[in-house]
Design an enzyme around this catalytic site. Structure first.
Site, PDB file in Angstrom:
ATOM      1  N   GLU A 167       0.809  -1.227   0.000  1.00 16.20           N
ATOM      2  CA  GLU A 167       0.000   0.000   0.000  1.00 16.20           C
ATOM      3  C   GLU A 167       0.836   1.268   0.000  1.00 16.20           C
ATOM      4  O   GLU A 167       1.922   1.299   0.563  1.00 16.20           O
ATOM      5  CB  GLU A 167      -0.849   0.053   1.278  1.00 16.20           C
ATOM      6  CG  GLU A 167      -1.845  -1.055   1.382  1.00 16.20           C
ATOM      7  CD  GLU A 167      -2.650  -0.967   2.670  1.00 16.20           C
ATOM      8  OE1 GLU A 167      -3.210  -1.983   3.069  1.00 16.20           O
ATOM      9  OE2 GLU A 167      -2.718   0.116   3.270  1.00 16.20           O
ATOM     10  N   CYS A 224       2.769   8.204   1.817  1.00 14.10           N
ATOM     11  CA  CYS A 224       3.151   7.226   2.831  1.00 14.10           C
ATOM     12  C   CYS A 224       3.514   5.933   2.102  1.00 14.10           C
ATOM     13  O   CYS A 224       2.721   5.406   1.323  1.00 14.10           O
ATOM     14  CB  CYS A 224       1.964   7.021   3.781  1.00 14.10           C
ATOM     15  SG  CYS A 224       2.244   5.721   4.978  1.00 14.10           S
ATOM     16  N   CYS A 277       4.728  -7.622   7.849  1.00 16.99           N
ATOM     17  CA  CYS A 277       5.673  -7.141   8.851  1.00 16.99           C
ATOM     18  C   CYS A 277       5.891  -8.228   9.889  1.00 16.99           C
ATOM     19  O   CYS A 277       4.951  -8.913  10.288  1.00 16.99           O
ATOM     20  CB  CYS A 277       5.148  -5.868   9.522  1.00 16.99           C
ATOM     21  SG  CYS A 277       6.361  -5.160  10.680  1.00 16.99           S
ATOM     22  N   CYS A 318       3.142  -5.996  16.126  1.00 19.71           N
ATOM     23  CA  CYS A 318       2.530  -5.126  17.129  1.00 19.71           C
ATOM     24  C   CYS A 318       1.052  -5.507  17.229  1.00 19.71           C
ATOM     25  O   CYS A 318       0.397  -5.749  16.213  1.00 19.71           O
ATOM     26  CB  CYS A 318       2.694  -3.658  16.743  1.00 19.71           C
ATOM     27  SG  CYS A 318       4.428  -3.207  16.586  1.00 19.71           S
ATOM     28  N   CYS A 376      -1.809  -3.651  15.073  1.00 23.90           N
ATOM     29  CA  CYS A 376      -1.521  -3.240  13.698  1.00 23.90           C
ATOM     30  C   CYS A 376      -1.941  -4.289  12.675  1.00 23.90           C
ATOM     31  O   CYS A 376      -1.646  -5.480  12.836  1.00 23.90           O
ATOM     32  CB  CYS A 376      -0.020  -2.950  13.578  1.00 23.90           C
ATOM     33  SG  CYS A 376       0.498  -2.548  11.906  1.00 23.90           S
ATOM     34  N   HIS A 428       4.150   4.657  21.507  1.00 26.51           N
ATOM     35  CA  HIS A 428       2.865   4.086  21.936  1.00 26.51           C
ATOM     36  C   HIS A 428       2.802   3.669  23.400  1.00 26.51           C
ATOM     37  O   HIS A 428       1.761   3.219  23.884  1.00 26.51           O
ATOM     38  CB  HIS A 428       2.435   2.911  21.049  1.00 26.51           C
ATOM     39  CG  HIS A 428       2.519   3.196  19.575  1.00 26.51           C
ATOM     40  ND1 HIS A 428       2.294   4.440  19.035  1.00 26.51           N
ATOM     41  CD2 HIS A 428       2.833   2.396  18.519  1.00 26.51           C
ATOM     42  CE1 HIS A 428       2.454   4.390  17.730  1.00 26.51           C
ATOM     43  NE2 HIS A 428       2.778   3.161  17.389  1.00 26.51           N
ATOM     44  N   ASN A 479      -7.048   3.649  15.051  1.00 27.40           N
ATOM     45  CA  ASN A 479      -7.923   3.319  13.935  1.00 27.40           C
ATOM     46  C   ASN A 479      -8.352   1.865  14.068  1.00 27.40           C
ATOM     47  O   ASN A 479      -7.490   0.978  14.059  1.00 27.40           O
ATOM     48  CB  ASN A 479      -7.076   3.427  12.651  1.00 27.40           C
ATOM     49  CG  ASN A 479      -7.758   4.243  11.605  1.00 27.40           C
ATOM     50  OD1 ASN A 479      -8.970   4.216  11.465  1.00 27.40           O
ATOM     51  ND2 ASN A 479      -6.960   4.973  10.851  1.00 27.40           N
ATOM     52  N   CYS A 482      -1.994   2.096   7.603  1.00 28.08           N
ATOM     53  CA  CYS A 482      -1.486   1.215   6.555  1.00 28.08           C
ATOM     54  C   CYS A 482      -1.664  -0.245   6.914  1.00 28.08           C
ATOM     55  O   CYS A 482      -1.673  -0.638   8.050  1.00 28.08           O
ATOM     56  CB  CYS A 482      -0.018   1.524   6.292  1.00 28.08           C
ATOM     57  SG  CYS A 482       0.131   2.570   4.859  1.00 28.08           S
TER      58      CYS A 482
HETATM   59  N1  SAH Z   1       6.880  -0.235  11.141  1.00 25.78           N
HETATM   60  C1  SAH Z   1       7.061   1.164  11.273  1.00 25.78           C
HETATM   61  C2  SAH Z   1       6.426   1.970  10.168  1.00 25.78           C
HETATM   62  C3  SAH Z   1       5.046   1.564   9.728  1.00 25.78           C
HETATM   63  S1  SAH Z   1       3.668   1.721  10.843  1.00 25.78           S
HETATM   64  C4  SAH Z   1       6.570   1.647  12.590  1.00 25.78           C
HETATM   65  O1  SAH Z   1       5.926   0.888  13.296  1.00 25.78           O
HETATM   66  O2  SAH Z   1       6.891   2.776  12.931  1.00 25.78           O
HETATM   67  C5  SAH Z   1       3.223   3.418  10.737  1.00 25.78           C
HETATM   68  C6  SAH Z   1       2.491   3.934  11.978  1.00 25.78           C
HETATM   69  O3  SAH Z   1       1.117   3.533  11.977  1.00 25.78           O
HETATM   70  C7  SAH Z   1       3.104   3.422  13.260  1.00 25.78           C
HETATM   71  O4  SAH Z   1       3.280   4.463  14.172  1.00 25.78           O
HETATM   72  C8  SAH Z   1       2.056   2.452  13.709  1.00 25.78           C
HETATM   73  O5  SAH Z   1       2.173   2.220  15.060  1.00 25.78           O
HETATM   74  C9  SAH Z   1       0.788   3.125  13.271  1.00 25.78           C
HETATM   75  N2  SAH Z   1      -0.398   2.251  13.276  1.00 25.78           N
HETATM   76  C10 SAH Z   1      -0.452   0.933  13.010  1.00 25.78           C
HETATM   77  N3  SAH Z   1      -1.712   0.480  13.133  1.00 25.78           N
HETATM   78  C11 SAH Z   1      -2.477   1.552  13.466  1.00 25.78           C
HETATM   79  C12 SAH Z   1      -3.861   1.731  13.738  1.00 25.78           C
HETATM   80  N4  SAH Z   1      -4.693   0.721  13.658  1.00 25.78           N
HETATM   81  N5  SAH Z   1      -4.292   2.968  14.047  1.00 25.78           N
HETATM   82  C13 SAH Z   1      -3.443   4.010  14.099  1.00 25.78           C
HETATM   83  N6  SAH Z   1      -2.121   3.898  13.850  1.00 25.78           N
HETATM   84  C14 SAH Z   1      -1.641   2.686  13.540  1.00 25.78           C
HETATM   85 FE1  SF4 Z   2       5.180  -3.638  11.870  1.00 23.46          FE
HETATM   86 FE2  SF4 Z   2       2.826  -2.474  12.283  1.00 23.46          FE
HETATM   87 FE3  SF4 Z   2       4.508  -2.799  14.311  1.00 23.46          FE
HETATM   88 FE4  SF4 Z   2       5.092  -0.988  12.387  1.00 23.46          FE
HETATM   89  S1  SF4 Z   2       3.355  -0.933  13.803  1.00 23.46           S
HETATM   90  S2  SF4 Z   2       6.469  -2.535  13.305  1.00 23.46           S
HETATM   91  S3  SF4 Z   2       4.220  -2.058  10.584  1.00 23.46           S
HETATM   92  S4  SF4 Z   2       3.515  -4.478  13.135  1.00 23.46           S
END
Ligand code: SAH
Ligand code: SF4
Length: 376
Positions: free
Chosen positions: A94, A115, A122, A126, A129, A242, A316, A359
């Protein structure tokens, strides 16, 4: 075994020039080729009409010129556009295009941020995510990162009515002028390909996007943060924090067990000391997990120590996950508590919420829809 060709957009100017010497081609052809790739965004060798046919044929023999195909696109009311790209091997990634001043009332939007994804899936898992839910598939190559910008602009070139062009610019001008490496994947675990791609996008003969306009977001890979600090470019750094304590952070981010808050903070100190720009601490607000006002204390202390600003992002919702975003009052109260402690903080009153802007969500949805029924 079939030889794997290198894609032309994975190579820098020197590498292309060396190949042209081998092919007995004059040096000015290198610039013509680069112009076709980065300015005119040629979708094929055939489009490069001022290059001799014989040269085009030779290039096609030696290199690939892969382009991303739009598999699905969502555009929200505020003109945020989300692209799901299909790669050569069928993988889905994406990119999200975010205009700085949404042209809600017909005015022009003058800045565009893209973005960008760096991996398919990944590995960091997390808990909140969507990108991590289906696991990690592979790293993106430099050209697959670069092509996200080029393909988005190619799409934009074909939209004279739907979207305003940047004021007074020619079709060939760069439309994307800010990059955030916050798409799918952990950028710093694909370090070499990421840096190669960012240098192609930063180079004056390539993407021409200033390093200060490029923000790399990481979940906190401390050793790679230090490595990045030692690179000459002034990329901006965002940390997906976070949680400001190990207790909160480890609950939602497994990476914290490997690099706990103290170790991450030390790596950020190192980065901050070598670069002129402020670090950003990203903090998703999740109800009952990290949105308690008591959490603002360690967060404020960390932000002040790192001279960092805090970017609060309301969570989100992801289908299938239990986490929820706090009420607006709770979000505002968290922001106010940080400000009271003299922290520079912003609360994202989100753009693109209506198109699953976080994303990984569009890909997840698409893969779930495509999956055969009754097969687990
Ligand atoms: N892996 C890297 C970059 C991609 S994630 C990282 O974690 O920084 C980009 C951002 O989107 C991160 O800060 C992540 O924590 C956030 N993110 C992931 N899922 C989300 C959600 N459901 N709502 C809001 N932010 C989210
Ligand atoms: Fe991977 Fe999502 Fe964690 Fe970023 S926030 S490191 S994309 S699992």
């Amino acid at each position: 075994m079939k030889e794997v060709k290198t894609d032309i957009k994975s190579l820098n100017r020197d590498e292309i020039a060396a190949k042209f010497v081998e092919l007995n081609e004059p040096a000015y052809r290198v610039d013509q080729l680069l112009n076709w790739l980065y300015v005119r965004r040629a979708p094929s060798w055939d489009a490069m009409t001022n290059l001799p046919k014989a040269l085009r044929a030779k290039l096609a023999e030696v290199f690939t010129l892969n382009t991303h195909k739009i598999s699905r696109k969502q555009g929200s009311r505020d003109t945020t556009q989300k692209f799901l790209w299909q790669l050569q091997d069928g993988a889905l990634i994406e990119s999200v295009l975010i205009p700085a001043n949404p042209s809600l009332y017909g005015e022009r939007s003058d800045r565009h941020t893209l973005c960008v994804s760096t991996q398919v899936g990944c590995a960091y898992g997390c808990k909140f995510c969507a990108s991590g839910l289906e696991g990690w598939k592979r790293n993106l190559r430099p050209d697959e990162i670069v092509e996200q910008i080029i393909a988005t602009e190619r799409w934009h070139d074909d939209q004279p009515e739907e979207m305003e062009k940047v004021d007074g610019t020619l079709k060939a001008d760069r439309m994307v002028n800010n990059l955030v490496i916050m798409g799918m994947g952990e950028p710093l675990s694909n370090y070499d390909n990421l840096l190669k791609a960012l240098r192609l996008l930063n180079a004056p003969w390539g993407g021409g996007i200033g390093a200060r306009k490029i923000t790399i977001s990481t979940s906190g890979l401390a050793p790679q943060i230090r490595k990045l600090a030692d690179e000459p470019e002034q990329f901006r750094l965002a940390i997906s924090l976070h949680g400001a304590t190990d207790e909160v952070r480890s609950r939602i981010m497994p990476v914290n067990k490997k690099y706990p808050v103290a170790e991450l903070a030390a790596a950020c100190d190192y980065y901050q000391n070598r670069k002129s720009k402020m670090i950003t601490l990203e903090y998703i607000l999740i109800a009952g997990v990290n949105d308690m006002l008591s959490e603002t204390k360690p967060l404020a202390a960390l932000a002040k120590r790192l001279h960092a600003k805090v970017n609060l992002i309301p969570y989100n919702k992801v289908d299938g996950l239990e986490w929820v975003r706090p009420e607006e009052e709770a979000q505002e109260a968290f922001l106010a508590a940080l400000e009271e402690q003299d922290v520079i903080a912003t609360l994202r009153r989100e753009k693109g919420h209506d198109i699953d802007a976080a994303c990984g969500q569009l890909r997840l949805k698409t893969e779930r829809e495509l999956r055969p029924q009754n097969v687990e």
